[in-house]
Design a protein around this motif. Structure first.
Motif, PDB file in Angstrom:
ATOM      1  N   SER A  41       0.819  -1.215   0.000  1.00  0.00           N
ATOM      2  CA  SER A  41       0.000   0.000   0.000  1.00  0.00           C
ATOM      3  C   SER A  41       0.850   1.260   0.000  1.00  0.00           C
ATOM      4  O   SER A  41       0.462   2.271  -0.582  1.00  0.00           O
ATOM      5  N   THR A  42       2.026   1.211   0.613  1.00  0.00           N
ATOM      6  CA  THR A  42       2.904   2.376   0.611  1.00  0.00           C
ATOM      7  C   THR A  42       3.414   2.667  -0.796  1.00  0.00           C
ATOM      8  O   THR A  42       3.424   3.817  -1.224  1.00  0.00           O
ATOM      9  N   LEU A  43       3.799   1.640  -1.515  1.00  0.00           N
ATOM     10  CA  LEU A  43       4.356   1.857  -2.847  1.00  0.00           C
ATOM     11  C   LEU A  43       3.283   1.951  -3.927  1.00  0.00           C
ATOM     12  O   LEU A  43       3.278   2.881  -4.725  1.00  0.00           O
ATOM     13  N   VAL A  44       2.375   1.013  -3.954  1.00  0.00           N
ATOM     14  CA  VAL A  44       1.356   0.989  -5.009  1.00  0.00           C
ATOM     15  C   VAL A  44       0.286   2.053  -4.760  1.00  0.00           C
ATOM     16  O   VAL A  44      -0.292   2.595  -5.696  1.00  0.00           O
ATOM     17  N   GLY A  45       0.058   2.381  -3.498  1.00  0.00           N
ATOM     18  CA  GLY A  45      -0.978   3.348  -3.143  1.00  0.00           C
ATOM     19  C   GLY A  45      -0.721   4.758  -3.633  1.00  0.00           C
ATOM     20  O   GLY A  45      -1.588   5.614  -3.566  1.00  0.00           O
ATOM     21  N   VAL A  46       0.479   5.024  -4.144  1.00  0.00           N
ATOM     22  CA  VAL A  46       0.790   6.346  -4.700  1.00  0.00           C
ATOM     23  C   VAL A  46      -0.083   6.606  -5.923  1.00  0.00           C
ATOM     24  O   VAL A  46      -0.593   7.705  -6.108  1.00  0.00           O
ATOM     25  N   LEU A  47      -0.295   5.583  -6.748  1.00  0.00           N
ATOM     26  CA  LEU A  47      -1.025   5.762  -8.007  1.00  0.00           C
ATOM     27  C   LEU A  47      -2.346   5.008  -8.084  1.00  0.00           C
ATOM     28  O   LEU A  47      -3.203   5.350  -8.880  1.00  0.00           O
ATOM     29  N   TYR A  48      -2.495   3.964  -7.273  1.00  0.00           N
ATOM     30  CA  TYR A  48      -3.661   3.096  -7.402  1.00  0.00           C
ATOM     31  C   TYR A  48      -4.480   3.054  -6.122  1.00  0.00           C
ATOM     32  O   TYR A  48      -3.955   3.212  -5.026  1.00  0.00           O
ATOM     33  N   ASP A  49      -5.758   2.786  -6.291  1.00  0.00           N
ATOM     34  CA  ASP A  49      -6.670   2.605  -5.163  1.00  0.00           C
ATOM     35  C   ASP A  49      -6.492   1.170  -4.674  1.00  0.00           C
ATOM     36  O   ASP A  49      -7.169   0.257  -5.124  1.00  0.00           O
ATOM     37  N   ILE A  50      -5.568   0.986  -3.751  1.00  0.00           N
ATOM     38  CA  ILE A  50      -5.151  -0.347  -3.348  1.00  0.00           C
ATOM     39  C   ILE A  50      -5.994  -0.917  -2.215  1.00  0.00           C
ATOM     40  O   ILE A  50      -6.083  -2.134  -2.049  1.00  0.00           O
ATOM     41  N   ALA A  51      -6.636  -0.076  -1.427  1.00  0.00           N
ATOM     42  CA  ALA A  51      -7.383  -0.548  -0.247  1.00  0.00           C
ATOM     43  C   ALA A  51      -8.429  -1.608  -0.588  1.00  0.00           C
ATOM     44  O   ALA A  51      -8.480  -2.648   0.075  1.00  0.00           O
ATOM     45  N   PRO A  52      -9.272  -1.421  -1.612  1.00  0.00           N
ATOM     46  CA  PRO A  52     -10.247  -2.476  -1.936  1.00  0.00           C
ATOM     47  C   PRO A  52      -9.590  -3.792  -2.350  1.00  0.00           C
ATOM     48  O   PRO A  52     -10.095  -4.865  -2.045  1.00  0.00           O
ATOM     49  N   GLU A  53      -8.459  -3.714  -3.018  1.00  0.00           N
ATOM     50  CA  GLU A  53      -7.750  -4.925  -3.446  1.00  0.00           C
ATOM     51  C   GLU A  53      -7.250  -5.714  -2.243  1.00  0.00           C
ATOM     52  O   GLU A  53      -7.332  -6.937  -2.213  1.00  0.00           O
ATOM     53  N   LEU A  54      -6.742  -5.038  -1.232  1.00  0.00           N
ATOM     54  CA  LEU A  54      -6.202  -5.715  -0.061  1.00  0.00           C
ATOM     55  C   LEU A  54      -7.286  -6.347   0.804  1.00  0.00           C
ATOM     56  O   LEU A  54      -6.989  -7.178   1.660  1.00  0.00           O
ATOM     57  N   LEU A  55      -8.538  -5.986   0.572  1.00  0.00           N
ATOM     58  CA  LEU A  55      -9.646  -6.584   1.314  1.00  0.00           C
ATOM     59  C   LEU A  55     -10.181  -7.848   0.641  1.00  0.00           C
ATOM     60  O   LEU A  55     -10.937  -8.598   1.243  1.00  0.00           O
ATOM     61  N   LYS A  56      -9.779  -8.090  -0.596  1.00  0.00           N
ATOM     62  CA  LYS A  56     -10.267  -9.246  -1.341  1.00  0.00           C
ATOM     63  C   LYS A  56      -9.667 -10.541  -0.805  1.00  0.00           C
ATOM     64  O   LYS A  56      -8.598 -10.541  -0.192  1.00  0.00           O
ATOM     65  N   THR A  57     -10.367 -11.640  -1.058  1.00  0.00           N
ATOM     66  CA  THR A  57      -9.896 -12.946  -0.623  1.00  0.00           C
ATOM     67  C   THR A  57      -9.974 -13.929  -1.784  1.00  0.00           C
ATOM     68  O   THR A  57     -10.614 -13.661  -2.806  1.00  0.00           O
ATOM     69  N   SER A  58      -9.326 -15.044  -1.624  1.00  0.00           N
ATOM     70  CA  SER A  58      -9.385 -16.173  -2.535  1.00  0.00           C
ATOM     71  C   SER A  58      -9.051 -15.781  -3.970  1.00  0.00           C
ATOM     72  O   SER A  58      -8.069 -15.096  -4.213  1.00  0.00           O
ATOM     73  N   THR A  59      -9.854 -16.186  -4.931  1.00  0.00           N
ATOM     74  CA  THR A  59      -9.563 -15.955  -6.347  1.00  0.00           C
ATOM     75  C   THR A  59      -9.927 -14.555  -6.813  1.00  0.00           C
ATOM     76  O   THR A  59      -9.692 -14.219  -7.963  1.00  0.00           O
ATOM     77  N   GLN A  60     -10.500 -13.744  -5.947  1.00  0.00           N
ATOM     78  CA  GLN A  60     -10.851 -12.377  -6.321  1.00  0.00           C
ATOM     79  C   GLN A  60      -9.614 -11.474  -6.379  1.00  0.00           C
ATOM     80  O   GLN A  60      -9.655 -10.404  -6.980  1.00  0.00           O
TER      81      GLN A  60
END
Length: 151
Positions: A41-60
């Protein structure tokens, strides 16, 4: 938790993983997952909305990002062992993953994730170090005018 113990199947045998996680496997995997999430999140969060991705599980989950997370997580787990015990491929995978995350944060590599939402308090819509945070393409930085090939 973005990474779970079974995510490491294919990268390390479960018996070796159990040996590295000897004291409290659930807590160690949880702590490692948190550290991996913070790195991403520190690196990718500069350009991308990473929070929803980090909440995903399994094959999502995004497969590419998951692969980077596994490389970082496995390296952090191996940190519990002696330095001589860390396989070269684990170190190389970690270095490659961190380099890729650095390129992503600089806009030199792209992810198929939505861009970081524009902060209403930001004036120009730029992110860290003036990197624009809108759009899905490569972000380029530079202040010099393009050269012409005219004499």
């Amino acid at each position: 938790m973005y990474l779970i113990k079974t995510d490491y199947i294919g990268r390390i045998s479960m018996s070796l993983l159990d040996l590295l996680l000897d004291e409290d496997p659930t807590k160690i995997v949880s702590d490692v997952s948190k550290e991996v999430e913070d790195n991403i999140s520190t690196l990718v969060g500069v350009l991308y909305d990473i929070a929803p991705e980090l909440l995903k599980t399994s094959t999502q989950r995004n497969g590419y990002l998951l692969g980077l997370a596994k490389s970082i997580g496995l390296y952090l787990i191996y940190q519990r062992a002696d330095d001589e015990s860390i396989p070269e491929k684990v170190i190389k995978n970690y270095d490659d993953a961190m380099n890729d995350l650095e390129k992503i944060s600089n806009g030199k590599k792209v992810l198929s994730l939505p861009p970081k939402p524009k902060d209403p308090d930001e004036g120009g819509g730029g992110g860290e170090e003036g990197v624009p945070t809108e759009g899905m393409g490569l972000r380029r930085m530079g202040s010099q005018k393009k050269r012409t090939h005219q004499v």
